[in-house]
Design a protein around this motif. Structure first.
Motif, short mmCIF file in Angstrom:
data_model
loop_
_atom_site.label_atom_id
_atom_site.label_comp_id
_atom_site.label_asym_id
_atom_site.label_seq_id
_atom_site.Cartn_x
_atom_site.Cartn_y
_atom_site.Cartn_z
N THR A 58 -0.56 -15.26 1.42
CA THR A 58 -0.55 -14.98 2.86
C THR A 58 0.06 -13.62 3.17
O THR A 58 -0.20 -13.04 4.22
N ARG A 59 0.90 -13.11 2.25
CA ARG A 59 1.52 -11.81 2.50
C ARG A 59 0.67 -10.66 1.98
O ARG A 59 0.98 -9.49 2.25
N ALA A 60 -0.37 -10.96 1.23
CA ALA A 60 -1.25 -9.91 0.72
C ALA A 60 -1.84 -9.14 1.89
O ALA A 60 -2.42 -9.73 2.79
N GLY A 61 -1.65 -7.84 1.89
CA GLY A 61 -2.13 -7.02 3.00
C GLY A 61 -0.99 -6.45 3.83
O GLY A 61 -1.20 -5.55 4.65
N GLU A 62 0.21 -6.96 3.62
CA GLU A 62 1.35 -6.50 4.42
C GLU A 62 1.65 -5.03 4.16
O GLU A 62 1.91 -4.26 5.08
N ALA A 63 1.58 -4.63 2.88
CA ALA A 63 1.85 -3.22 2.54
C ALA A 63 0.79 -2.32 3.19
O ALA A 63 1.12 -1.26 3.74
N SER A 64 -0.46 -2.75 3.13
CA SER A 64 -1.54 -1.95 3.72
C SER A 64 -1.34 -1.82 5.24
O SER A 64 -1.59 -0.76 5.82
N ALA A 65 -0.90 -2.91 5.85
CA ALA A 65 -0.65 -2.88 7.30
C ALA A 65 0.49 -1.92 7.62
O ALA A 65 0.43 -1.18 8.60
N GLN A 66 1.51 -1.92 6.75
CA GLN A 66 2.65 -1.01 6.97
C GLN A 66 2.22 0.44 6.83
O GLN A 66 2.60 1.29 7.62
N LEU A 67 1.39 0.71 5.81
CA LEU A 67 0.92 2.09 5.62
C LEU A 67 0.06 2.51 6.81
O LEU A 67 0.15 3.64 7.28
N VAL A 125 2.19 5.83 -2.68
CA VAL A 125 1.36 6.62 -1.77
C VAL A 125 1.99 8.00 -1.60
O VAL A 125 3.22 8.11 -1.45
N GLU A 126 1.17 9.02 -1.67
CA GLU A 126 1.67 10.37 -1.38
C GLU A 126 0.74 11.00 -0.34
O GLU A 126 -0.49 10.96 -0.49
N ILE A 127 1.35 11.51 0.70
CA ILE A 127 0.56 12.11 1.78
C ILE A 127 0.91 13.58 1.88
O ILE A 127 2.09 13.93 2.07
N ASP A 128 -0.06 14.44 1.71
CA ASP A 128 0.17 15.86 1.97
C ASP A 128 -0.81 16.33 3.04
O ASP A 128 -1.50 15.51 3.64
N SER A 129 -0.87 17.61 3.25
CA SER A 129 -1.69 18.10 4.36
C SER A 129 -3.19 17.95 4.09
O SER A 129 -4.00 17.98 5.00
N ALA A 130 -3.56 17.78 2.81
CA ALA A 130 -4.98 17.71 2.47
C ALA A 130 -5.49 16.31 2.22
O ALA A 130 -6.65 16.00 2.51
N CYS A 131 -4.65 15.46 1.66
CA CYS A 131 -5.16 14.11 1.34
C CYS A 131 -4.07 13.06 1.20
O CYS A 131 -2.88 13.38 1.14
N ILE A 132 -4.54 11.84 1.14
CA ILE A 132 -3.65 10.70 0.90
C ILE A 132 -4.00 10.18 -0.49
O ILE A 132 -5.16 9.87 -0.77
#
Lengths: 121, 143
Positions: free
Chosen positions: B17-26, B65-72
Motif C-alpha cells: 500500500t505504500r508503494a508509490g509514496e516516494a514517487s508522490a514525494q518526488l 534522484v539528481e536534478i540539474d538544470s538539464a535533466c532529472i
C-alpha cells in the motif's frame, strides 16, 4: 461537467472528496489495469475502475486524475479512502457496471480524450 | 531553480500500500521547483513503475534522484532476484508477477516498457541472484 454531475448521472455515493464536487472534469478513462492507465492515458481527470486499493489512488495521483469512480458497487479498501482523502482525490461508488458507467458518462458528453475520441459537433 | 539537487529514497518491500509514496514525494518536489506538468508526469510515471517493480519483485530497494538544470536522473537499485532475460522483460506483456499482484492492478508486463516510454534514456543492468539497477534520465529542457 463537474464531479457533482457525475454523482448525479451515475447515482453514485461519494466516499471521499465532498469538497471537490464543484471541480470540472473534461475526459475520462476506464480500466482495471493501472499500468495501462500509466501507459496510455493523457490528461484525463476521471478514472472509472473496479480496482479498490490504494494503488488506484497512487495511479490517479501520478496522472493528475482527480476523480475515481468505483463500479459494480465495489467496496473500497480502508487504505484507499484514507489515501484519497489525504491526496484530495474524489472517490465515488456506483452500482453500474464498468460498461454502463462509461456509456452513461459518454452519453452525457464526457470523452476519452485524443483525436479518435473527439466529441463530434 | 536549485542546481544539482540530490534526493534519496528507501523503498520498503513489505508494504504494497505504500508503494508509490516516494514517487508522490518526488512529484511534490518537482512541482515546487516549477517544472512543467508534462515533465513532472513523465518522471512520476517512470519512477512509480520502478517503485512498484521493486516492491513486487525485489523486496524493496533504493532510489537516488539528481536534478540539474538539464535533466532529472533516477537510479533505482535493488538486491532482488535479478532479471535473467532482459530483452524478454522489456517486451510489452511479458510478466513474471503473481496472480496476487495482478489482482492489484499491476503485473501485466507494462512496467519496464512504461519506464522506457516515459524516459529519454534508460539503461537496465541486472545479475541474477545479485540484483537490478535501472538508470533513467528525463530531460527538462525545451519540450
Amino acid at each position: 461537467m463537474t464531479i457533482a454531475e457525475i454523482v448525479d448521472i451515475l447515482d453514485a455515493k461519494v466516499l471521499s472528496g465532498e469538497e471537490l464536487l464543484a471541480r470540472d472534469v473534461h475526459s475520462a478513462c476506464g480500466s482495471d489495469l493501472m499500468s495501462d492507465v500509466l501507459a496510455f492515458v493523457k490528461d484525463q481527470s476521471v478514472l472509472v475502475t473496479g480496482l479498490t486499493n490504494a494503488q488506484a489512488v497512487r495511479t490517479a495521483e501520478m496522472m493528475d486524475i482527480i476523480c475515481i469512480v468505483l463500479v459494480r458497487g465495489k467496496i473500497a479498501d480502508s487504505g484507499m479512502i484514507e489515501l484519497a482523502k489525504d491526496r484530495s482525490v474524489a472517490v465515488l461508488q456506483t452500482q453500474h457496471s464498468m460498461f454502463a458507467a462509461c456509456g452513461l458518462l459518454y452519453e452525457r458528453g464526457l470523452r476519452g480524450g485524443g483525436k479518435s475520441h473527439a466529441k463530434k459537433s | 531553480m536549485q542546481k544539482n539537487l540530490r534526493l534519496h529514497y528507501d523503498i520498503s518491500g513489505d508494504d504494497y500500500t505504500r508503494a508509490g509514496e516516494a514517487s508522490a514525494q518526488l512529484k511534490q518536489v518537482l512541482r515546487q521547483l516549477g517544472l512543467s506538468s508534462s515533465i513532472i508526469r513523465k518522471v512520476a510515471i517512470a519512477m512509480y513503475e520502478g517503485e512498484i517493480n521493486m516492491v513486487i519483485h525485489a523486496n524493496g530497494g533504493t532510489i537516488d534522484v539528481e536534478i540539474d538544470s538539464a535533466c532529472i536522473s533516477l537510479v533505482l537499485r535493488d538486491t532482488g532476484p535479478g532479471i535473467s532475460e532482459i530483452d524478454l522483460a522489456m517486451k510489452e506483456g511479458y510478466s513474471t508477477a503473481s496472480e496476487n499482484v495482478r489482482s492489484m492492478g499491476f503485473g501485466a508486463g507494462m512496467g519496464l516498457p512504461n519506464m522506457r516510454k516515459h524516459s529519454d534514456y534508460m539503461k537496465l543492468e541486472s545479475t541474477p541472484g545479485v540484483g537490478t539497477t535501472v538508470h533513467m534520465k528525463i530531460s527538462i529542457g525545451e519540450e
